[in-house]
Design an enzyme around this catalytic site. Sequence first.
Site, short mmCIF file in Angstrom:
data_model
loop_
_atom_site.label_atom_id
_atom_site.label_comp_id
_atom_site.label_asym_id
_atom_site.label_seq_id
_atom_site.Cartn_x
_atom_site.Cartn_y
_atom_site.Cartn_z
N SER A 46 -15.92 25.35 -11.47
CA SER A 46 -15.19 25.91 -12.60
C SER A 46 -16.09 26.37 -13.74
O SER A 46 -15.65 27.15 -14.59
CB SER A 46 -14.18 24.89 -13.14
OG SER A 46 -14.84 23.71 -13.55
N ASP A 344 -11.51 22.17 -23.50
CA ASP A 344 -10.37 21.38 -23.05
C ASP A 344 -10.74 19.95 -22.65
O ASP A 344 -9.97 19.26 -22.01
CB ASP A 344 -9.69 22.06 -21.86
CG ASP A 344 -10.66 22.34 -20.73
OD1 ASP A 344 -11.74 21.73 -20.70
OD2 ASP A 344 -10.34 23.16 -19.85
N HIS A 347 -14.45 21.76 -19.98
CA HIS A 347 -15.14 23.04 -19.97
C HIS A 347 -15.53 23.47 -21.38
O HIS A 347 -14.89 23.07 -22.35
CB HIS A 347 -14.24 24.10 -19.32
CG HIS A 347 -13.72 23.68 -17.99
ND1 HIS A 347 -12.44 23.20 -17.82
CD2 HIS A 347 -14.31 23.64 -16.78
CE1 HIS A 347 -12.26 22.88 -16.55
NE2 HIS A 347 -13.38 23.14 -15.90
#
Length: 395
Positions: A46, A344, A347
């Site tokens: 991610s 968040d 990230h």
Amino acid sequence: MKPIVGVVVAAAMALSFLQISGSQKIGYSPLGSSFHIPAIFNFGDSNSDTGSWSAAFGPFPPPNGVTFFGKPSGRASDGRLIIDFIAEKLGLPYLSAFLDSIGSNFRQGANFAVSGATIQQSNGKMYDANFNPLSLGIQLSQFQQLRARTAEFYEQAKDEDGKCKVLPEEDEFSRGLYTMDMGQNDLHYFLTSMTEEEAKESISSVIDKFAMVLEKLHQLGARAFWIHNTGPIGCLPFFAIDDDPQKPETTDQNGCVEAYNEVAREFNKQLKERVYKLRDQLQSSRITYVDIYSAKYDLISKAAAYGFSNPLGYCCGQSHDLPCWQDVRVNGSCNNPSEYISWDGIHYTEAANRWVADRIADGLYSDPQTRVIEAYPNPRRRGVNESNERCNAEL
């Protein structure tokens, strides 16, 4: 504690952005570089996923993407990722996700990274823990498919009019930059399923798998590698401010979980040692090792000096039970994401990603010290080394 992929809150709907980015070139021309890198082929999780998760498992909801794109764009951030800024530095368009079948353009590279992915092959336990089955080995297979089908397409093209404008030219596979940023989810799985000492003992097999994939890419013609180590996982707010009673109590001066960071440092130590061995083995390549850990830890340690607020705070979401997209506040996010390092809890914000990207692109955290625009091996020296490799293989 939920795994990282369980709380991925990436910017959704890569479609809307990819329709724009296919023809968009942003950033500066690599002046001063003797060789222009024409494409990027990225493998990761991610931290560099630009739409694979959204394409495969459903779109990520707002407020992701709010800062730069104004809407979700398949990224786990309020805006751009480090890989986006690297593309800008090289004067290339943002990478389309290989899994996104609509509006994508692979003319100058492709992104195989997907949120929640690991280096090691995902097994049943990892899948049950919500880790992504599209591990590094699967991403390699996707790259092989792209290359094979591209070659087949060009073989069938009978004239210049038949040339494809959304696929790389054959020589761009060998002249492209191969970026790899993985390992965070492997460590997450270890740290939530075994002791820290057992986690350290499990790292070597992960590094072996990583090296096997890199060697295979070299066999397929890759020559320029840009390898990110893993960041200080113990500094992620998701871990550092977690109320899990099994979490180690010892923290460093920044509030980071020291035991978790120690595992990350061991991973990086073994990765760097393997990179050195691969350089000796694959002398026609240029393998740049990028110390993401030190860059991010420097940012966290001196957050205020660099214009950021509490390094363990995060912008979007309020707790593990109320993730970003379920936040009850207006727009589901803070008023100024650029003040935060973490978007968040897992990230980074666009502002933090830009800060890191600017420094690694200039070679400040790389071994050897190399600017990203100079990451390709010297063409003349490359020819000599490839001859030596063939001779050695015949002995």
